[in-house]
Scaffold this motif. Structure first.
Motif, short mmCIF file in Angstrom:
data_model
loop_
_atom_site.label_atom_id
_atom_site.label_comp_id
_atom_site.label_asym_id
_atom_site.label_seq_id
_atom_site.Cartn_x
_atom_site.Cartn_y
_atom_site.Cartn_z
N ASN A 102 -15.44 5.42 -43.14
CA ASN A 102 -16.04 6.62 -42.39
C ASN A 102 -15.98 5.89 -40.98
N GLN A 103 -16.40 4.55 -40.74
CA GLN A 103 -16.18 4.30 -39.57
C GLN A 103 -14.73 3.94 -39.04
N ALA A 104 -13.88 3.74 -39.97
CA ALA A 104 -12.32 3.44 -39.78
C ALA A 104 -11.63 4.83 -39.21
N GLY A 105 -12.36 6.03 -39.55
CA GLY A 105 -11.97 7.21 -38.88
C GLY A 105 -10.38 7.30 -39.43
N PRO A 106 -9.34 7.80 -38.54
CA PRO A 106 -7.96 7.90 -39.18
C PRO A 106 -7.11 6.82 -39.89
N LYS A 107 -7.93 5.55 -39.60
CA LYS A 107 -7.41 4.41 -40.48
C LYS A 107 -7.79 4.17 -41.75
N ALA A 108 -8.63 5.21 -42.06
CA ALA A 108 -9.23 4.94 -43.41
C ALA A 108 -8.51 4.84 -44.49
N VAL A 113 -5.73 1.14 -48.62
CA VAL A 113 -4.21 0.81 -49.37
C VAL A 113 -4.46 -0.84 -49.23
N ALA A 114 -4.53 -1.32 -47.90
CA ALA A 114 -4.65 -2.61 -47.71
C ALA A 114 -5.60 -3.35 -48.43
N ALA A 115 -6.99 -2.93 -48.64
CA ALA A 115 -7.69 -3.50 -49.57
C ALA A 115 -7.25 -3.48 -51.07
N LEU A 116 -6.70 -2.38 -51.35
CA LEU A 116 -6.08 -2.45 -52.84
C LEU A 116 -5.10 -3.33 -53.10
N ALA A 156 0.31 -0.95 -45.67
CA ALA A 156 -0.25 -0.78 -44.59
C ALA A 156 0.30 -1.60 -43.50
N PRO A 157 0.81 -0.90 -42.28
CA PRO A 157 0.86 -2.22 -41.04
C PRO A 157 -0.34 -2.57 -40.59
N SER A 158 -0.51 -3.64 -39.87
CA SER A 158 -1.79 -4.07 -39.26
C SER A 158 -2.33 -2.96 -38.25
N THR A 159 -1.43 -2.50 -37.53
CA THR A 159 -1.89 -1.44 -36.58
C THR A 159 -2.60 -0.10 -36.95
N SER A 160 -2.39 0.02 -38.47
CA SER A 160 -3.01 1.22 -39.01
C SER A 160 -4.31 0.70 -39.96
N VAL A 161 -4.58 -0.46 -39.62
CA VAL A 161 -5.84 -1.05 -40.53
C VAL A 161 -6.97 -1.33 -39.62
N ASP A 162 -8.13 -0.93 -40.05
CA ASP A 162 -9.32 -1.16 -39.21
C ASP A 162 -9.91 -2.58 -39.86
N ALA A 163 -9.76 -3.52 -39.45
CA ALA A 163 -10.30 -4.98 -39.58
C ALA A 163 -11.48 -5.00 -40.53
N ALA A 164 -12.49 -4.84 -39.61
CA ALA A 164 -13.80 -4.66 -40.17
C ALA A 164 -13.99 -3.82 -41.41
N ALA A 165 -13.54 -2.77 -41.40
CA ALA A 165 -13.57 -1.87 -42.61
C ALA A 165 -12.88 -2.73 -43.90
N ASP A 207 -3.62 8.19 -40.22
CA ASP A 207 -3.01 8.14 -38.87
C ASP A 207 -1.64 8.60 -39.33
N PRO A 208 -0.84 8.58 -38.12
CA PRO A 208 0.58 9.21 -38.39
C PRO A 208 1.48 8.33 -39.43
N TRP A 209 1.16 7.03 -39.47
CA TRP A 209 1.75 6.04 -40.49
C TRP A 209 1.53 6.76 -41.92
N ALA A 210 0.07 6.66 -42.14
CA ALA A 210 -0.40 7.23 -43.47
C ALA A 210 0.13 8.58 -43.82
N ARG A 211 0.00 9.43 -42.83
CA ARG A 211 0.57 10.90 -43.40
C ARG A 211 1.79 11.02 -43.85
N ARG A 212 2.58 10.17 -43.38
CA ARG A 212 4.47 10.32 -43.57
C ARG A 212 4.12 9.34 -45.19
N HIS A 213 3.78 8.12 -45.20
CA HIS A 213 4.09 7.33 -46.40
C HIS A 213 3.00 7.70 -47.44
N LEU A 214 1.77 7.98 -47.09
CA LEU A 214 0.83 8.09 -48.39
C LEU A 214 0.78 9.49 -49.15
#
Length: 438
Positions: A102-108, A113-116, A156-165, A207-214
């Motif tokens: 939830n805190q990651a917002g559009p990067k959720a 995916v990165a966590a998986l 997922a590219p690092s720019t689309s990932v929330d590091a803390a989440a 985010d835009p990356w996720a909407r296209r690739h996921l």
């Protein structure tokens, strides 16, 4: 009372106590009256999932065996051990995952995916099998989607990932798949995502990356959401388009550059930081306006790289002889305003294949930039409005008509620039490389 009814009643009581999502996930209560009781499901050392046959006390089946073949718990331990039982997430796990995403917002979505992928790497390191991520329930639809994502999906590219989440979620998932007790990852996460998607919708977690690739995996992300409008299933994400809609996933990235001749107030902007200039603010406003372009009501993502040109100087036709000078000549700006030119490089994933696509992109970007500038600095007279000039037109005005001439002009202008900024939060795949030209 029948065994099944007693089993279901015990499972419902356990659901109320533990908060489990599905009855089958808590059917670990022995209702046969025979001792010892055995776990309903378990995973062996080879990653195979075993299930206790209905109505049997100690007879397990697995997908690798004929349905009539069974093994006892003791046989599985001896032949395929060590074994791990399949259980529920630890108290607070799902709440922690939901809060982090939830805190990651559009990067959720990209963060999950990165966590998986981190969990899959942990499984591969521990057992040599990334399939162990879904060993808790390999036959489910949710597991099939997650496994397809892990075996052939995008990282997922690092720019689309929330590091803390990512740190929170990956730590939990790795414990689920490598710990002493296995947790059903795919289905548990799908239920965990449900309330998040209810609140934010599909676009709220991507985010835009996720909407296209996921998009091919959207049915899993949104499968347990009741938000049927804001959280479209995969078929809605992939098939909802009509003949006039755009499939951005298969389009090539294109670039086009133009000069934007803008008028800005001579007085400093009240919101300027101490060390910022009006030119830098202009560039930031233009870059921000290009994040999402619009054509006839259809939006498409873009990135703008904005280079501020040095002030105009010399004769009125200096622009035609020397790169890096403002388009407007001194004195063209109305009282209280001054002219600044910026070189704008627009990078887009081209949704249309038209002969004049470059000019159309310039028009879309110019309209977006002009609208934002006028909203930020109102009052510019109509006759002094901002103007755009494509680089091929500028080269033609200098008597040069080849593609090489346009590229050379672009390089000269970039070299002459006094500052550079770009669109923040743009699709990372639209980032141009150093020294690229249109």
């Amino acid at each position: 009372m029948s065994k099944n009814r007693a089993r279901d009643r015990a499972a419902r009581a356990a659901m109320q106590e533990t908060g489990a999502f599905r009855t089958r996930a808590v059917r670990q209560v022995d209702t046969t009256g025979q001792k010892p009781s055995y776990p309903v499901r378990l995973v062996d050392a080879h990653g195979a999932s075993w299930y206790l046959n209905s109505g049997e006390t100690n007879a397990y089946g697995t997908r690798a065996l004929h349905y009539s073949e069974t093994r006892t718990y003791e046989q599985i331990v001896e032949e395929y051990g060590p074994v791990r039982h399949i259980g529920l997430p630890a108290d607070g796990d799902t709440a922690a995952i939901r809060q982090a995403l939830n805190q990651a917002g559009p990067k959720a979505a990209a963060t999950l995916v990165a966590a998986l992928f981190d969990a899959a790497a942990a499984c591969e390191q521990a057992t040599g099998r990334i399939e162990d991520v879904v060993a808790g329930r390999p036959g489910s639809t949710e597991s099939a989607i997650v496994l397809d994502l892990l075996l052939g999906g995008p990282e997922a590219p690092s720019t689309s990932v929330d590091a803390a989440a990512l740190e929170v979620v990956a730590t939990i998932l790795i414990r689920w798949v490598t710990g002493e007790t296995v947790v059903e990852v795919a289905e548990t996460l799908a239920w965990t995502l449900g309330p998040l998607v209810d609140e934010s919708g599909w676009k709220g977690i991507t985010d835009p990356w996720a909407r296209r690739h996921l998009a091919p995996y959207a049915s899993w992300f949104t499968g347990h959401s009741s938000n049927h409008v804001g959280a479209p299933r995969a078929r809605a994400a992939g098939d909802h388009a009509d003949e006039n809609a755009i499939d951005l996933g298969e389009q090539a990235v294109g670039q086009v550059a133009f000069l934007l001749d803008a008028s800005i107030p001579t007085a400093p902007d009240p919101g300027l930081a101490d060390d910022a200039t009006m030119e830098e603010l202009l560039a930031a406003l233009v870059a921000r306006s290009i994040h999402t372009l619009n054509r006839d009501g259809t939006e498409y993502p873009a990135r703008g790289d904005v280079f501020v040109m040095p002030p105009a100087a010399g004769s009125p036709d200096a622009l035609l002889r020397t790169p890096g000078l403002a388009v407007n000549r001194p004195g063209d700006a109305p009282p209280g305003w001054r002219n600044v030119s910026v070189l704008v490089l627009v990078t887009t994933r081209r949704p249309w294949a038209l002969d004049d696509e470059d000019q159309r992109v310039i028009t879309d970007a110019y309209r977006a930039a002009a609208a934002d500038l006028n909203a930020h600095w109102p009052g510019l007279p109509e006759e002094s409005q901002h103007a755009a000039l494509s680089l091929d037109m500028l080269a033609a005005l200098r008597g040069q008509f080849t593609a090489d001439a346009v590229r050379d002009l672009f390089a000269d202008l970039v070299q002459s620039a006094v500052s550079h900024t770009h669109t923040l939060g743009a699709d990372p795949e639209l980032a141009p490389g150093a020294g690229e030209h249109p």
